[in-house]
Design a protein around this motif. Structure first.
Motif, PDB file in Angstrom:
ATOM      1  N   ARG A 160       0.835  -1.208   0.000  1.00  6.36           N
ATOM      2  CA  ARG A 160       0.000   0.000   0.000  1.00  6.36           C
ATOM      3  C   ARG A 160       0.869   1.257   0.000  1.00  6.36           C
ATOM      4  NH1 ARG A 160      -5.273  -1.580   1.608  1.00  6.36           N
ATOM      5  NH2 ARG A 160      -5.290  -3.621   2.618  1.00  6.36           N
ATOM      6  N   SER A 183      -9.730  -1.743   2.787  1.00  8.40           N
ATOM      7  CA  SER A 183      -9.805  -2.263   4.161  1.00  8.40           C
ATOM      8  C   SER A 183      -8.889  -1.497   5.110  1.00  8.40           C
ATOM      9  CB  SER A 183      -9.458  -3.755   4.175  1.00  8.40           C
ATOM     10  OG  SER A 183      -8.090  -3.955   3.863  1.00  8.40           O
ATOM     11  N   ASP A 193      -2.574   0.798  -4.237  1.00  5.43           N
ATOM     12  CA  ASP A 193      -2.173  -0.455  -3.583  1.00  5.43           C
ATOM     13  C   ASP A 193      -2.330  -1.592  -4.586  1.00  5.43           C
ATOM     14  OD1 ASP A 193      -4.933  -1.158  -3.610  1.00  5.43           O
ATOM     15  OD2 ASP A 193      -5.229  -0.341  -1.610  1.00  5.43           O
ATOM     16  N   LYS A 229      -2.151  -6.288  -4.940  1.00  6.73           N
ATOM     17  CA  LYS A 229      -1.985  -7.600  -4.329  1.00  6.73           C
ATOM     18  C   LYS A 229      -1.164  -8.498  -5.240  1.00  6.73           C
ATOM     19  CE  LYS A 229      -4.656 -10.921  -5.080  1.00  6.73           C
ATOM     20  NZ  LYS A 229      -4.706 -12.277  -5.690  1.00  6.73           N
ATOM     21  N   SER A 262      -6.683  -6.522  -9.230  1.00  5.08           N
ATOM     22  CA  SER A 262      -5.902  -6.790  -8.019  1.00  5.08           C
ATOM     23  C   SER A 262      -5.092  -5.572  -7.579  1.00  5.08           C
ATOM     24  CB  SER A 262      -4.966  -7.972  -8.266  1.00  5.08           C
ATOM     25  OG  SER A 262      -4.105  -7.691  -9.346  1.00  5.08           O
ATOM     26  N   ARG A 276      -5.351  -0.997  -6.981  1.00  7.98           N
ATOM     27  CA  ARG A 276      -6.151   0.239  -7.041  1.00  7.98           C
ATOM     28  C   ARG A 276      -5.359   1.260  -7.845  1.00  7.98           C
ATOM     29  NH1 ARG A 276      -7.822  -1.286  -1.687  1.00  7.98           N
ATOM     30  NH2 ARG A 276     -10.025  -1.791  -1.801  1.00  7.98           N
TER      31      ARG A 276
HETATM   32  P1  TMP Z   1      -8.138  -4.270   0.527  1.00 11.92           P
HETATM   33  O1  TMP Z   1      -7.999  -2.795   0.766  1.00 11.92           O
HETATM   34  O2  TMP Z   1      -9.562  -4.691   0.264  1.00 11.92           O
HETATM   35  O3  TMP Z   1      -7.501  -5.070   1.626  1.00 11.92           O
HETATM   36  O4  TMP Z   1      -7.342  -4.616  -0.812  1.00 11.92           O
HETATM   37  C1  TMP Z   1      -5.988  -4.312  -0.975  1.00 11.92           C
HETATM   38  C2  TMP Z   1      -5.547  -4.583  -2.406  1.00 11.92           C
HETATM   39  O5  TMP Z   1      -5.593  -5.957  -2.701  1.00 11.92           O
HETATM   40  C3  TMP Z   1      -6.422  -3.922  -3.459  1.00 11.92           C
HETATM   41  O6  TMP Z   1      -5.580  -3.436  -4.486  1.00 11.92           O
HETATM   42  C4  TMP Z   1      -7.302  -5.022  -3.985  1.00 11.92           C
HETATM   43  C5  TMP Z   1      -6.476  -6.251  -3.769  1.00 11.92           C
HETATM   44  N1  TMP Z   1      -7.260  -7.421  -3.394  1.00 11.92           N
HETATM   45  C6  TMP Z   1      -7.251  -8.551  -4.213  1.00 11.92           C
HETATM   46  O7  TMP Z   1      -6.610  -8.568  -5.246  1.00 11.92           O
HETATM   47  N2  TMP Z   1      -7.955  -9.638  -3.806  1.00 11.92           N
HETATM   48  C7  TMP Z   1      -8.661  -9.682  -2.656  1.00 11.92           C
HETATM   49  O8  TMP Z   1      -9.276 -10.703  -2.347  1.00 11.92           O
HETATM   50  C8  TMP Z   1      -8.673  -8.503  -1.822  1.00 11.92           C
HETATM   51  C9  TMP Z   1      -9.446  -8.481  -0.539  1.00 11.92           C
HETATM   52  C10 TMP Z   1      -7.948  -7.415  -2.231  1.00 11.92           C
END
Ligand code: TMP
Length: 254
Positions: free
Chosen positions: A94, A100, A175, A177, A201, A203
């Motif tokens: 991030r 979240s 951010d 993943k 995956s 933002r």
């Molecule tokens: P979050 O803020 O919902 O925790 O997500 C953080 C980052 O991870 C965001 O860029 C979206 C990605 N993400 C996924 O790719 N798969 C998931 O299951 C989740 C919850 C988030």
């Protein structure tokens, strides 16, 4: 449509057996899910765009010397990847508070973080992918401490590189993943980047307007998801399948 053996089906992708030993085919579906699939919709064309965007990013990472599972794109929805032993972690990096993180710490969405933050989540749908610490990872043996150090070092390199890549096309990498896997070649094991890196995956915000160009458009019922993903692909210079690969050159006016 598929004659190949299905190895695994996830929420947004299917893994089939690959054309050569040690390979799989990763098929990108149009399914969009959020909140561990409590929200679900088919968004036509999403898989095609993610296949192209992820191909582009993984190819760039390879050029940087970062090992990934990507071998080659096969067609609109499929790519050939190396078969790996997936490490059951989701690594989130991030740069700006969103999602979240905003809820957990009561922050304003868009707040710049004092430094990039790496988080670990245990990849387990039945448990809603709980956040875990490095101690959990070590205690449960999900990754060795050496693997974890490698994952963290790669994550920071990838974040720095992708932040610059997106900044260059007017997009903020808020951010994202990642997943990692173990690639075995004889006795040798390498930790490599797996899965996908796409607007599903990550933002991605337009730097001037703040417009969301990622899956939050679906999570937050904003609409315009395909247009947003297309915008990301267009800015990265990824050409659409049905567009000419090279624009026609200038024509001589007689
Ligand atoms: P979050 O803020 O919902 O925790 O997500 C953080 C980052 O991870 C965001 O860029 C979206 C990605 N993400 C996924 O790719 N798969 C998931 O299951 C989740 C919850 C988030």
């Amino acid at each position: 449509m598929h004659h190949r053996r299905r190895i695994y089906e996830g929420k947004a992708k299917i893994i089939f057996e690959g054309p050569e030993p040690g390979t799989y085919i990763q098929f990108f579906k149009d399914n969009a899910t959020a909140f561990n699939a409590k929200k679900h919709e088919i968004i036509e064309g999403k898989g095609v765009l993610n296949n192209r965007i992820s191909e582009y990013i993984f190819t760039q990472l390879k050029q940087l010397g970062i090992p990934t599972h990507f071998i080659r794109r096969l067609n609109m929805r499929e790519q050939v990847i190396r078969s790996l032993e997936i490490i059951p972690l989701e690594i989130v990096v991030r740069n700006i508070a969103a999602g979240s993180f905003v809820k957990r710490f009561g922050l304003e969405e868009g707040a710049l973080l004092p430094c990039s933050i790496i988080e670990f989540y245990y990849k387990k749908d039945e448990l809603d992918d709980p956040m875990v610490s490095e101690e959990h990872v070590a205690a449960f043996g999900w990754a060795s401490s050496q693997e974890l150090e490698e994952i963290k070092a790669l994550s920071i390199r990838i974040n720095d590189f992708l932040s610059g890549l997106f900044l260059g096309v007017g997009i903020q990498l808020v951010d994202f993943k990642m997943e990692f896997g173990r690639l075995w070649e004889g006795e040798m094991m390498t930790v490599v980047v797996a899965d996908e890196i796409s607007p599903d995956s990550a933002r991605l915000w337009d730097i001037t307007s703040g417009r969301k160009l990622d899956k939050d458009r679906f999570r937050q019922d904003m609409g315009g998801l395909i247009e947003a993903y297309q915008e990301v692909a267009r800015r990265l210079g990824i050409v659409n399948e049905n567009e000419p690969l090279r624009p026609k050159g200038p024509t001589l006016v007689k």
